[in-house]
Motif scaffolding. Sequence first.
Motif, PDB file in Angstrom:
ATOM      1  N   ALA A  83       1.037  -5.749 -11.758  1.00  0.00           N
ATOM      2  CA  ALA A  83       1.171  -4.902 -10.396  1.00  0.00           C
ATOM      3  C   ALA A  83       2.617  -5.288  -9.790  1.00  0.00           C
ATOM      4  O   ALA A  83       3.708  -4.364  -9.653  1.00  0.00           O
ATOM      5  CB  ALA A  83       0.117  -5.534  -9.652  1.00  0.00           C
ATOM      6  N   MET A  84       2.328  -6.707 -10.181  1.00  0.00           N
ATOM      7  CA  MET A  84       3.896  -7.664  -9.588  1.00  0.00           C
ATOM      8  C   MET A  84       5.467  -7.118 -10.328  1.00  0.00           C
ATOM      9  O   MET A  84       6.736  -5.757  -9.753  1.00  0.00           O
ATOM     10  CB  MET A  84       4.485  -8.474  -9.496  1.00  0.00           C
ATOM     11  N   GLN A  85       5.066  -6.273 -11.684  1.00  0.00           N
ATOM     12  CA  GLN A  85       6.152  -5.356 -12.458  1.00  0.00           C
ATOM     13  C   GLN A  85       6.888  -4.544 -12.112  1.00  0.00           C
ATOM     14  O   GLN A  85       7.419  -3.964 -11.983  1.00  0.00           O
ATOM     15  CB  GLN A  85       5.940  -6.095 -14.102  1.00  0.00           C
ATOM     16  N   ALA A  86       4.839  -3.685 -11.840  1.00  0.00           N
ATOM     17  CA  ALA A  86       5.424  -1.915 -11.652  1.00  0.00           C
ATOM     18  C   ALA A  86       5.981  -1.626 -10.165  1.00  0.00           C
ATOM     19  O   ALA A  86       7.414  -0.780 -10.113  1.00  0.00           O
ATOM     20  CB  ALA A  86       4.059  -1.388 -11.681  1.00  0.00           C
ATOM     21  N   VAL A  87       5.685  -3.054  -8.987  1.00  0.00           N
ATOM     22  CA  VAL A  87       6.336  -2.452  -7.652  1.00  0.00           C
ATOM     23  C   VAL A  87       8.090  -2.941  -7.781  1.00  0.00           C
ATOM     24  O   VAL A  87       8.630  -2.227  -7.400  1.00  0.00           O
ATOM     25  CB  VAL A  87       5.712  -3.397  -6.887  1.00  0.00           C
ATOM     26  N   ALA A  88       8.273  -4.558  -8.900  1.00  0.00           N
ATOM     27  CA  ALA A  88       9.449  -4.808  -8.935  1.00  0.00           C
ATOM     28  C   ALA A  88      10.399  -3.782  -9.503  1.00  0.00           C
ATOM     29  O   ALA A  88      11.617  -3.171  -8.498  1.00  0.00           O
ATOM     30  CB  ALA A  88       9.004  -5.967  -9.575  1.00  0.00           C
ATOM     31  N   ALA A  89       9.767  -2.825 -10.389  1.00  0.00           N
ATOM     32  CA  ALA A  89      10.712  -1.764 -10.925  1.00  0.00           C
ATOM     33  C   ALA A  89      10.595  -1.060 -10.373  1.00  0.00           C
ATOM     34  O   ALA A  89      11.700  -0.146  -9.909  1.00  0.00           O
ATOM     35  CB  ALA A  89       9.783  -1.311 -12.238  1.00  0.00           C
ATOM     36  N   GLU A  90       9.661  -0.624  -8.955  1.00  0.00           N
ATOM     37  CA  GLU A  90      10.290   0.428  -8.295  1.00  0.00           C
ATOM     38  C   GLU A  90      10.987   0.467  -7.233  1.00  0.00           C
ATOM     39  O   GLU A  90      11.793   1.357  -6.596  1.00  0.00           O
ATOM     40  CB  GLU A  90       8.522   1.021  -7.572  1.00  0.00           C
ATOM     41  N   ILE A  91      10.713  -0.699  -6.878  1.00  0.00           N
ATOM     42  CA  ILE A  91      11.820  -0.969  -5.902  1.00  0.00           C
ATOM     43  C   ILE A  91      12.908  -1.127  -6.680  1.00  0.00           C
ATOM     44  O   ILE A  91      14.050  -0.422  -5.648  1.00  0.00           O
ATOM     45  CB  ILE A  91      11.927  -2.703  -5.252  1.00  0.00           C
ATOM     46  N   ILE A  92      13.630  -1.617  -7.818  1.00  0.00           N
ATOM     47  CA  ILE A  92      15.039  -1.896  -8.521  1.00  0.00           C
ATOM     48  C   ILE A  92      15.112   0.071  -8.469  1.00  0.00           C
ATOM     49  O   ILE A  92      16.819   0.512  -8.022  1.00  0.00           O
ATOM     50  CB  ILE A  92      14.833  -2.173  -9.587  1.00  0.00           C
ATOM     51  N   GLU A  93      14.162   0.586  -8.527  1.00  0.00           N
ATOM     52  CA  GLU A  93      14.411   2.247  -9.301  1.00  0.00           C
ATOM     53  C   GLU A  93      14.846   2.621  -7.881  1.00  0.00           C
ATOM     54  O   GLU A  93      15.857   3.434  -7.581  1.00  0.00           O
ATOM     55  CB  GLU A  93      13.512   2.938  -9.591  1.00  0.00           C
ATOM     56  N   SER A  94      14.540   2.466  -6.786  1.00  0.00           N
ATOM     57  CA  SER A  94      14.313   3.715  -5.573  1.00  0.00           C
ATOM     58  C   SER A  94      16.031   2.558  -4.928  1.00  0.00           C
ATOM     59  O   SER A  94      16.446   3.026  -4.347  1.00  0.00           O
ATOM     60  CB  SER A  94      13.463   2.753  -4.676  1.00  0.00           C
TER      61      SER A  94
ATOM     62  N   ALA B 132       0.833  -1.204  -0.179  1.00  0.00           N
ATOM     63  CA  ALA B 132      -0.039  -0.028   0.295  1.00  0.00           C
ATOM     64  C   ALA B 132       0.948   1.077  -0.125  1.00  0.00           C
ATOM     65  O   ALA B 132       0.100   1.934   0.003  1.00  0.00           O
ATOM     66  CB  ALA B 132      -0.891   0.639   1.105  1.00  0.00           C
ATOM     67  N   GLN B 133       2.247   0.951   0.513  1.00  0.00           N
ATOM     68  CA  GLN B 133       3.051   2.137   0.395  1.00  0.00           C
ATOM     69  C   GLN B 133       3.876   2.239  -0.682  1.00  0.00           C
ATOM     70  O   GLN B 133       4.129   3.841  -1.504  1.00  0.00           O
ATOM     71  CB  GLN B 133       4.405   1.691   1.500  1.00  0.00           C
ATOM     72  N   THR B 134       3.418   1.866  -2.297  1.00  0.00           N
ATOM     73  CA  THR B 134       3.940   1.997  -3.516  1.00  0.00           C
ATOM     74  C   THR B 134       4.168   3.284  -4.591  1.00  0.00           C
ATOM     75  O   THR B 134       2.137   3.324  -4.571  1.00  0.00           O
ATOM     76  CB  THR B 134       4.183   0.163  -4.022  1.00  0.00           C
TER      77      THR B 134
ATOM     78  N   ASP C 139      15.592   0.643  -3.105  1.00  0.00           N
ATOM     79  CA  ASP C 139      15.026  -0.195  -1.230  1.00  0.00           C
ATOM     80  C   ASP C 139      15.094  -1.664  -0.470  1.00  0.00           C
ATOM     81  O   ASP C 139      13.700  -1.720  -1.644  1.00  0.00           O
ATOM     82  CB  ASP C 139      14.328   1.112  -0.846  1.00  0.00           C
ATOM     83  N   MET C 140      15.119  -1.548  -0.856  1.00  0.00           N
ATOM     84  CA  MET C 140      14.904  -3.672  -0.665  1.00  0.00           C
ATOM     85  C   MET C 140      14.034  -3.850   1.070  1.00  0.00           C
ATOM     86  O   MET C 140      13.869  -5.079   1.597  1.00  0.00           O
ATOM     87  CB  MET C 140      16.296  -4.391  -0.656  1.00  0.00           C
ATOM     88  N   SER C 141      13.454  -3.014   1.498  1.00  0.00           N
ATOM     89  CA  SER C 141      12.903  -3.339   2.720  1.00  0.00           C
ATOM     90  C   SER C 141      11.298  -4.189   2.361  1.00  0.00           C
ATOM     91  O   SER C 141      11.220  -4.914   3.172  1.00  0.00           O
ATOM     92  CB  SER C 141      12.600  -1.991   3.569  1.00  0.00           C
ATOM     93  N   MET C 142      11.201  -3.990   1.824  1.00  0.00           N
ATOM     94  CA  MET C 142       9.250  -4.925   0.804  1.00  0.00           C
ATOM     95  C   MET C 142       9.669  -6.279   1.133  1.00  0.00           C
ATOM     96  O   MET C 142       9.524  -6.989   1.533  1.00  0.00           O
ATOM     97  CB  MET C 142       9.259  -4.108  -0.355  1.00  0.00           C
TER      98      MET C 142
END
Length: 317
Positions: free
Chosen positions: A264-275, A63-65, A277-280
């Motif tokens: 959705a998973m692709q978008a979130v994975a891209a967000e994680i890589i971009e930031s 929900a934070q993405t 931030d591996m906390s998720m």
Amino acid sequence: MELVIDTTCPTQWNFAYKSDDPRLDELYELAKRDQWNVTEDINWDQQVRDDSEILDRSEDMFAQTKFFRSLSADTQAQISANQTAFMISQFMHGEQGALLCCGQLVDTVPDIEGKLYAATQVMDEARHVEVFYKYLGLLDREYPMDPALKAVLDVILAAESWQAKCVGMQVLVESLAMGTFRMMMRASADQLLRDIVTLTARDEARHVSFGIISMSHEIPKLSQDEREQLEDLAFQAISILFGENGVGMGGESLADAGIDPAEAMQAVAAEIIESGDMSMADRRLEIVREYMVPNVEKVGLMSERMRPKYQAAGYLA
Ligand SMILES: [Fe+2]
Ligand SMILES: [Fe+2]
């Protein structure tokens, strides 16, 4: 989904009625003292929050993405409601699995004190099935059992030794339950659910204790071969639950809100890589690292043979 699971684990009588483990006697006393009644000890008259507000979204990493926040308020609410129904459904199905497993433990553990204690757990798990079924009835929908959760419980139910059942159920699945309930307490904004989880988690803490007491006593007595089989089983169970096709990755709660889970998973994975931030990803493994692995170590199943495998999978803190 397969409903019949075969097992060749032998049922054992024991005519030595005198217990020789005071720690299990104590646990048995606690279990008898702390029985509770779903009908009487929970206030079912209290108002339940709207399905979409039962879990606090600030505790939900998804929900934070940016992806989640870009969705309409209505879709966000639907996803949250579905996620809640998914989790409570898994609790209910998982509790049935626990009920079946500890029923087997009554039959298969050799010591009388183990049998008596396991009998109290059968009643505990029956109560847990009852309470989550009743709570789920207050929500709008229910979900089938997650395939990964079913797979791990089937491995335990089919196991041929009581030690394997005990490690699988009492050490791993019960630790998973403890961790999940603690997270639920943090995330639940609904008082009724908090009341249920508080009482249920008190029972689960005893169940973990049973696993640690009986297995830390039993494992040193096993041959190297037998011990290695249990080590492999422990790692296999965690990998089924938290590996690539682990619990909760199916995305049904997204699909039912009209969102393509893969997208959705692709978008979130891209967000994680971009930031960066591996906390998720870390948050997902928190239960493994903080609840499951420490108990694997306590019972003596983290050998030098296994440690690199846990390390490589990211299961060590
Ligand atoms: Fe339970
Ligand atoms: Fe349990």
